[in-house]
Design an enzyme around this catalytic site. Sequence first.
Site, PDB file in Angstrom:
ATOM      1  CD  GLU A  40      -3.128   0.666   0.330  1.00 51.91           C
ATOM      2  OE1 GLU A  40      -3.729   1.610  -0.203  1.00 51.91           O
ATOM      3  OE2 GLU A  40      -3.420  -0.523   0.134  1.00 51.91           O
ATOM      4  CB  ALA A  45       6.443  -0.944   6.140  1.00 55.18           C
ATOM      5  CB  CYS A  46       4.510   0.776   1.491  1.00 56.17           C
ATOM      6  SG  CYS A  46       3.798  -0.863   1.718  1.00 56.17           S
ATOM      7  NE  ARG A  47       5.828   9.296   2.890  1.00 49.32           N
ATOM      8  CZ  ARG A  47       5.328  10.369   3.429  1.00 49.32           C
ATOM      9  NH1 ARG A  47       4.633  10.291   4.544  1.00 49.32           N
ATOM     10  NH2 ARG A  47       5.515  11.532   2.860  1.00 49.32           N
ATOM     11  CB  ALA A  50       8.417   4.147  -1.815  1.00 47.13           C
TER      12      ALA A  50
END
Length: 156
Positions: A40, A45-47, A50
């Site tokens: 997402e 965590a995804c940010r 990224a």
Amino acid sequence: MAQLEVGQQAPEFTLKNQHGEAVSLSDLRGSKVVLWFYPEAMTSACRSQACDFRDSFGPLEAAGYTVVGVSRGSVEKLASAAETDGLQYTLLSDPDHEVHEQYATWGEKSMYGRTVIGVKRSTFVLDEHGVITHTFYNTKAKGHLAMLNKRLAFGE
């Protein structure tokens, strides 16, 4: 679906990027590709992951890699993430998780001690012909780029 393996041709797909433009995997032939699947956009965590790709973009590009992130997020959400975090690589929207299923990155996983259905954070490295050279299933966001650098030696 069974996990993909090194030596296999990566499954072809076409998805919309953060600008609403169609991008096909075959468009990337001639370049090595780091294709990473994440749950997402704009979550902690995804940010972080990224932004790790953003911070490693120069060395990856210098080593001949094209970075492509795939999530279930909408085109609008991916555009917001790219703008907010200064992401200079392609983000692809797979809201129906069809491509996730092709790559065996959608399914049952453990989350906070519970079994849930969702995205299994994974990365695939493809050669210039679209053949898989590395598979990393069920990766962690933290430390992922350091592990990739060690395996691919792009940061040297």
